[in-house]
Each structure stands twice: as structure tokens, then as C-alpha cells.
Design a protein around this motif. Structure first.
Motif, PDB file in Angstrom:
ATOM      1  N   GLY A  21     -31.725   2.644  -8.756  1.00 31.86           N
ATOM      2  CA  GLY A  21     -33.183   2.497  -8.764  1.00 31.86           C
ATOM      3  C   GLY A  21     -33.695   1.316  -7.951  1.00 31.86           C
ATOM      4  O   GLY A  21     -34.898   1.028  -7.953  1.00 31.86           O
ATOM      5  N   PRO A  73     -38.892   0.522  -6.382  1.00 31.71           N
ATOM      6  CA  PRO A  73     -39.876  -0.220  -5.572  1.00 31.71           C
ATOM      7  C   PRO A  73     -40.728   0.710  -4.700  1.00 31.71           C
ATOM      8  O   PRO A  73     -41.929   0.498  -4.553  1.00 31.71           O
ATOM      9  CB  PRO A  73     -39.006  -1.145  -4.702  1.00 31.71           C
ATOM     10  N   ILE A  88     -28.799  10.101 -12.818  1.00 33.21           N
ATOM     11  CA  ILE A  88     -27.382  10.524 -12.883  1.00 33.21           C
ATOM     12  C   ILE A  88     -26.481   9.454 -13.503  1.00 33.21           C
ATOM     13  O   ILE A  88     -25.260   9.594 -13.516  1.00 33.21           O
ATOM     14  CB  ILE A  88     -26.841  10.940 -11.489  1.00 33.21           C
ATOM     15  N   GLU A  90     -22.572  -2.413  -6.582  1.00 34.05           N
ATOM     16  CA  GLU A  90     -22.206  -3.490  -5.643  1.00 34.05           C
ATOM     17  C   GLU A  90     -21.372  -4.551  -6.352  1.00 34.05           C
ATOM     18  O   GLU A  90     -20.408  -5.082  -5.788  1.00 34.05           O
ATOM     19  CB  GLU A  90     -23.462  -4.147  -5.060  1.00 34.05           C
ATOM     20  N   ALA A 131     -27.368   6.939   0.807  1.00 35.72           N
ATOM     21  CA  ALA A 131     -28.254   8.112   0.692  1.00 35.72           C
ATOM     22  C   ALA A 131     -29.701   7.767   1.036  1.00 35.72           C
ATOM     23  O   ALA A 131     -30.457   8.631   1.469  1.00 35.72           O
ATOM     24  CB  ALA A 131     -28.184   8.682  -0.725  1.00 35.72           C
ATOM     25  N   ALA A 147     -32.080  -0.688   7.579  1.00 37.30           N
ATOM     26  CA  ALA A 147     -32.019  -2.107   7.195  1.00 37.30           C
ATOM     27  C   ALA A 147     -30.976  -2.350   6.113  1.00 37.30           C
ATOM     28  O   ALA A 147     -30.632  -3.494   5.823  1.00 37.30           O
ATOM     29  CB  ALA A 147     -33.388  -2.569   6.703  1.00 37.30           C
ATOM     30  N   ASN A 148     -30.479  -1.296   5.474  1.00 36.89           N
ATOM     31  CA  ASN A 148     -29.440  -1.475   4.456  1.00 36.89           C
ATOM     32  C   ASN A 148     -28.126  -1.892   5.117  1.00 36.89           C
ATOM     33  O   ASN A 148     -27.866  -1.553   6.275  1.00 36.89           O
ATOM     34  CB  ASN A 148     -29.246  -0.186   3.666  1.00 36.89           C
ATOM     35  N   ASP A 149     -27.298  -2.582   4.352  1.00 40.36           N
ATOM     36  CA  ASP A 149     -26.107  -3.197   4.957  1.00 40.36           C
ATOM     37  C   ASP A 149     -24.876  -2.297   5.001  1.00 40.36           C
ATOM     38  O   ASP A 149     -24.082  -2.399   5.933  1.00 40.36           O
ATOM     39  CB  ASP A 149     -25.772  -4.490   4.193  1.00 40.36           C
ATOM     40  N   ILE A 185     -25.720  16.009  -3.985  1.00 44.82           N
ATOM     41  CA  ILE A 185     -25.575  14.644  -4.514  1.00 44.82           C
ATOM     42  C   ILE A 185     -24.409  13.986  -3.794  1.00 44.82           C
ATOM     43  O   ILE A 185     -23.357  14.618  -3.581  1.00 44.82           O
ATOM     44  CB  ILE A 185     -25.305  14.684  -6.034  1.00 44.82           C
ATOM     45  N   LYS A 201     -24.301 -11.296   8.818  1.00 45.32           N
ATOM     46  CA  LYS A 201     -25.716 -10.912   8.652  1.00 45.32           C
ATOM     47  C   LYS A 201     -26.593 -12.132   8.862  1.00 45.32           C
ATOM     48  O   LYS A 201     -26.323 -13.201   8.291  1.00 45.32           O
ATOM     49  CB  LYS A 201     -25.899 -10.354   7.233  1.00 45.32           C
ATOM     50  N   GLY A 222     -30.781 -13.072   0.283  1.00 39.28           N
ATOM     51  CA  GLY A 222     -31.268 -11.894  -0.439  1.00 39.28           C
ATOM     52  C   GLY A 222     -32.205 -11.029   0.372  1.00 39.28           C
ATOM     53  O   GLY A 222     -32.593  -9.950  -0.068  1.00 39.28           O
ATOM     54  N   PHE A 244     -33.472  -8.563   3.528  1.00 42.22           N
ATOM     55  CA  PHE A 244     -32.870  -7.559   4.402  1.00 42.22           C
ATOM     56  C   PHE A 244     -32.508  -8.243   5.725  1.00 42.22           C
ATOM     57  O   PHE A 244     -33.067  -9.281   6.084  1.00 42.22           O
ATOM     58  CB  PHE A 244     -33.844  -6.404   4.647  1.00 42.22           C
TER      59      PHE A 244
END
Ligand SMILES: Cc1cc2nc3c(=O)[nH]c(=O)nc-3n(C[C@H](O)[C@H](O)[C@H](O)COP(=O)(O)OP(=O)(O)OC[C@H]3O[C@@H](n4cnc5c(N)ncnc54)[C@H](O)[C@@H]3O)c2cc1C
Length: 289
Positions: free
Chosen positions: A34, A39, A54, A78, A117, A122-124, A166, A185, A191, A193
Motif C-alpha cells: 500500500g 498515497p 492479498i 523490503e 508492478a 522512479a522506483n529503485d 498477479i 543513488k 528517503g 525518490f
């Protein structure tokens, strides 16, 4: 802000969850950690009428070796990647990546499956999975199929997952001896992005010559980018400073960032070069151990 109203569904098997996706189509969304979906709902960027949670489906959280692959369950958090000895010792690039995501509270909930997914450049994890040549297992009404990571990210927030599928597992080939990887990064504050992120994975032969290289770039294009030309430039070479410098330059040319609040495009391209240099050097160091 409070998200718009929705109906909450809680399947206890994958089959049941897939059935719910089939029944409600585009009006439904899977809920994993979530940490992106909620968000987006609060900001009214997503308005699902049905949430399919799920989290109570057993057997989707694991990290294990399986037939020459590292297998990560789609719901694995994570925080579990960070705590895993298998990840720390054999896949330090994933350990680096998980540690850069958000903060410990987010990492306790956010899942690797959700990170991929979501399809956010921008996700790592996407860049790291590109560098590692991962596969994504998608489970739908007809069973499971495997999607190569190069075919997974289609455009901004769009992936190859079908509406009734899924993401149940991520599979990564176990690296040969003398392999190493690293994720670097640049972020405005801890914290945040990525302004730019670079994932590098290399495999060396007995003489120190590179026979396999993977390079993935975060947040410098409409999708996560695999820097193929830079990878090719490394193969068959000893990874000395000139080879790394040249690959870093090529990776920078392969990136396509936009100017935004995180900086002008030219600055980001320069940062791709610098981070590629650093990630490759760390990867070579780790491969040597
Ligand atoms: C404060 C904050 C900071 C953040 N910083 C970072 C950061 O630095 N780096 C980073 O990479 N991310 C960051 N994120 C984003 C977030 O961590 C990731 O996007 C998160 O990992 C998504 O996983 P999730 O399990 O929370 O997915 P969810 O939010 O539950 O779902 C995200 C999307 O993926 C779909 N989905 C989820 N799981 C599946 C599945 N198994 N199969 C099919 N579809 C699925 C959902 O329907 C939804 O559309 C941050 C988030 C927050 C709140």
C-alpha cells in the motif's frame, strides 16, 4: 487526505484473488504494501472501486535458492531483503537497493512485487532487476507465465502484467563465481525518490576479464532504462579505469532525463556518468572478493 470510498476484498488464495480481478476488471486494484497505492488514492490519482488485499494469502513471502535461481515471493517486504543473509552475501546489489528505499517504516510494509508492478521509473528495484536479468512470474486465470524483465516495463506506470494477473514471484539467475554488483543513488534527502540511480552487475573470468555486464538506470526516462550499449562496451575487457570511464560516458548518452524539481536534464546526465563510474568500481571490487 482521506482516499475515496472503495469496497475492501480479502481473498485467501491466489485463485480467489485472480477471480476477483476477472470479476471487477479495471475497477479493481491489488493491495500489497500500500505504500504507492494508498498515497495515489489520497491524491485522487487512483480511484479503484474495489481493493483486493492479498496480504493474507499464505506462501507469497520468501527468499530462497531454487534450481539455479534466486526466487523472491511477490509479497516479500523490503525489510526482509535487508535482513536476509542470502541477499547480503550473494546479491549485495539488492541489499544496497532495498536500503535506499524510503525509510524503515515504509520498508516494513512495501513489497518487491509492488515496487515492480507499480511501473514507476522512479522506483529503485526496476533498474537493479534489469542489471540482474531478472524474470517476473505472473499468475492469472490460465496459470503462471514468466516475463523477462526487458519486456516488463512498457511505459510510465504500465507493465506487461495483464489486468487479471498477479505478480507472484521474481526469479534471478544465481551469479557465477567472481560476480559483483552495486546500486548507487543520488537523492535530495534520505528517503527521497532518486534524482538518478544506477545499478551495475558484472561477472569476471579467471583473468579478470568481464564476460557479463548489466547496467540499469533509475528515473532518467519514461521507463527504467537498460544501458545496453554501455554493457556491451564492457564485455571482453579488463574493467580498468579507461573501460569504466568509457562505459559511464556511454550510459550517460543512453539516459533520457527531463528537467524537473530534482534538477536540469544536463545535470542528471552528468550524474548518470558519475554514478555509473562509482557503481561499476564497487561491482568490480565485490567481484574480486
Ligand atoms: C514516503 C515514501 C517514500 C518512498 N520512497 C521510495 C524510494 O525511495 N524508492 C522506491 O523505489 N520507492 C519508494 N516509495 C514507493 C514504494 O516504496 C514502492 O512503490 C513500493 O515498494 C510499492 O510496493 P507496495 O507493496 O507498497 O505496493 P502497493 O502500493 O500495494 O501497490 C502499488 C501498485 O502495484 C500494484 N500491485 C502491487 N502488488 C502487486 C502484485 N503482487 N501483483 C500485481 N499488481 C500489484 C497495485 O495494484 C498498485 O497499482 C516510497 C513510498 C513512500 C510512501
Amino acid at each position: 487526505m482521506i482516499p475515496p470510498a472503495f469496497e475492501y476484498l480479502r481473498p485467501s488464495t491466489i485463485k480467489e484473488a485472480v477471480g476477483m480481478l476477472q470479476q471487477h476488471g479495471d475497477a479493481a486494484k491489488i493491495l500489497s504494501g500500500g505504500q504507492s497505492l494508498i498515497p495515489m488514492m489520497k491524491l485522487r490519482l487512483a480511484r479503484p472501486e474495489y481493493i483486493i488485499d492479498i496480504n493474507r494469502i499464505p506462501g507469497l513471502e520468501y527468499i530462497k535458492e531454487d534450481g539455479g535461481y534466486l526466487a523472491i515471493g511477490g509479497l516479500t517486504r523490503e525489510a526482509d531483503l535487508e535482513a536476509s543473509d542470502l541477499i547480503r552475501t550473494r546479491f549485495p546489489i539488492i541489499h544496497d537497493t532495498a536500503g535506499f528505499i524510503a525509510d524503515p517504516q515504509v520498508r516494513n510494509m512495501a513489497t518487491v512485487g509492488g515496487n515492480l508492478a507499480h511501473g514507476d521509473p522512479a522506483n529503485d528495484h526496476p533498474a537493479t532487476m534489469l542489471a540482474l536479468g531478472a524474470q517476473v512470474v505472473a499468475t492469472g486465470p490460465g496459470g503462471s507465465r514468466t516475463i523477462g524483465i526487458d519486456d516488463f516495463f512498457l511505459s510510465l506506470f504500465a507493465t506487461a502484467l495483464k489486468g487479471d494477473e498477479i505478480l507472484t514471484e521474481i526469479r534471478i539467475p544465481m551469479p557465477p563465481a567472481r560476480s559483483g554488483g552495486a546500486y548507487f543513488k543520488l537523492e535530495r534527502k534520505v528517503g527521497d525518490f532518486a534524482t538518478v540511480g544506477v545499478a551495475a552487475q558484472v561477472s569476471l573470468d579467471d583473468k579478470g576479464v568481464c564476460h557479463k555486464a548489466g547496467l540499469g538506470l533509475t528515473n532518467v526516462g519514461g521507463t527504467p532504462i537498460r544501458a545496453r550499449k554501455a554493457e556491451d562496451s564492457l564485455k571482453g575487457k579488463a574493467l580498468d579505469d579507461p573501460a569504466i570511464e568509457s562505459a559511464a560516458q556511454i550510459a550517460s548518452a543512453e539516459s533520457g532525463p527531463s528537467s524537473d524539481l530534482r534538477g536540469p536534464a544536463d545535470y542528471k546526465k552528468a550524474m548518470v556518468k558519475e554514478l555509473t563510474r562509482r557503481a561499476l568500481k564497487r561491482a568490480v571490487e565485490r567481484a574480486g572478493k
